[in-house]
Design a protein around this motif. Structure first.
Motif, short mmCIF file in Angstrom:
data_model
loop_
_atom_site.label_atom_id
_atom_site.label_comp_id
_atom_site.label_asym_id
_atom_site.label_seq_id
_atom_site.Cartn_x
_atom_site.Cartn_y
_atom_site.Cartn_z
N LEU A 77 32.95 11.37 48.65
CA LEU A 77 33.68 12.53 49.16
C LEU A 77 34.41 13.26 48.04
O LEU A 77 34.43 14.49 48.00
CB LEU A 77 34.65 12.08 50.24
N ALA A 78 34.99 12.51 47.13
CA ALA A 78 35.75 13.10 46.02
C ALA A 78 34.85 13.89 45.08
O ALA A 78 35.26 14.92 44.54
CB ALA A 78 36.49 12.01 45.26
N HIS A 79 33.62 13.43 44.87
CA HIS A 79 32.75 14.05 43.87
C HIS A 79 31.68 14.98 44.45
O HIS A 79 31.14 15.80 43.74
CB HIS A 79 32.07 12.97 43.03
N ASN A 80 31.36 14.82 45.72
CA ASN A 80 30.23 15.57 46.29
C ASN A 80 30.55 16.23 47.62
O ASN A 80 29.66 16.40 48.44
CB ASN A 80 29.04 14.62 46.51
N ARG A 81 31.78 16.61 47.85
CA ARG A 81 32.15 17.12 49.17
C ARG A 81 31.34 18.35 49.60
O ARG A 81 30.90 18.46 50.73
CB ARG A 81 33.64 17.43 49.22
N LYS A 82 31.16 19.29 48.68
CA LYS A 82 30.41 20.50 49.02
C LYS A 82 28.96 20.15 49.35
O LYS A 82 28.40 20.66 50.32
CB LYS A 82 30.48 21.49 47.86
N ASN A 83 28.37 19.26 48.58
CA ASN A 83 27.00 18.83 48.83
C ASN A 83 26.88 18.13 50.18
O ASN A 83 25.93 18.35 50.93
CB ASN A 83 26.54 17.89 47.70
N ILE A 84 27.85 17.30 50.51
CA ILE A 84 27.84 16.58 51.79
C ILE A 84 27.94 17.58 52.93
O ILE A 84 27.23 17.46 53.93
CB ILE A 84 29.00 15.57 51.87
N SER A 85 28.82 18.57 52.80
CA SER A 85 28.99 19.57 53.86
C SER A 85 27.68 20.32 54.11
O SER A 85 27.30 20.53 55.26
CB SER A 85 30.08 20.56 53.49
N LYS A 86 27.00 20.70 53.03
CA LYS A 86 25.73 21.40 53.19
C LYS A 86 24.69 20.50 53.84
O LYS A 86 23.95 20.93 54.72
CB LYS A 86 25.21 21.87 51.83
N ARG A 87 24.63 19.25 53.40
CA ARG A 87 23.67 18.30 53.96
C ARG A 87 23.93 18.08 55.44
O ARG A 87 23.01 18.07 56.26
CB ARG A 87 23.76 16.98 53.20
N LEU A 88 25.18 17.93 55.80
CA LEU A 88 25.54 17.72 57.21
C LEU A 88 25.19 18.95 58.05
O LEU A 88 24.70 18.82 59.17
CB LEU A 88 27.03 17.40 57.33
#
Length: 126
Positions: A77-88
């Motif tokens: 979450l600390a390093h990839n939050r934007k990527n996780i949001s897009k993936r979700l």
């Protein structure tokens, strides 16, 4: 990410029902994830914002869907939050498309069954 949460704030019971997560889990996640800090009233009532719910969805995805441990989820979450949001967001769109396709398949199956039934009825009348 476009929010599907329409209210300005939600009580913990509502969040628990929406996300299908026990209230105790929500309270625990507040202690583990520093970004998750719902507003509290003077009577200690928690109010979650739509942004809090989106963060909770991401946490849920990391812990339950991806199967990460809490420490790994924090780091991710600390390093990839934007990527996780897009993936979700993509996963949600794909789930919606899947749901629509399943509905179309049900309609097609019903049509096929009714045609088979009509053909069988006409065959027995001859």
């Amino acid at each position: 990410m476009e929010s599907r949460f329409t209210k300005l704030r939600y009580k913990i019971k509502e969040v628990s029902e929406i996300l299908e997560i026990p209230q105790s889990t929500l309270r625990f996640w507040e202690t583990e994830f520093p970004d998750l800090q719902p507003h509290r009233t003077p009577h200690n009532q928690r109010y979650y914002t739509p942004a809090d719910l989106e963060l909770l969805e991401i946490i849920y995805y990391l812990l339950y869907t991806k199967g990460l441990k809490i420490e790994a989820a924090k780091e991710y979450l600390a390093h990839n939050r934007k990527n996780i949001s897009k993936r979700l967001e993509i996963i949600k769109k794909l789930e919606h498309i899947k749901s629509e396709l399943e509905g179309f398949l049900q309609v097609l199956n019903l049509r096929a069954q009714s045609r088979t039934f009509a053909r069988d009825v006409s065959d027995t009348q001859i």
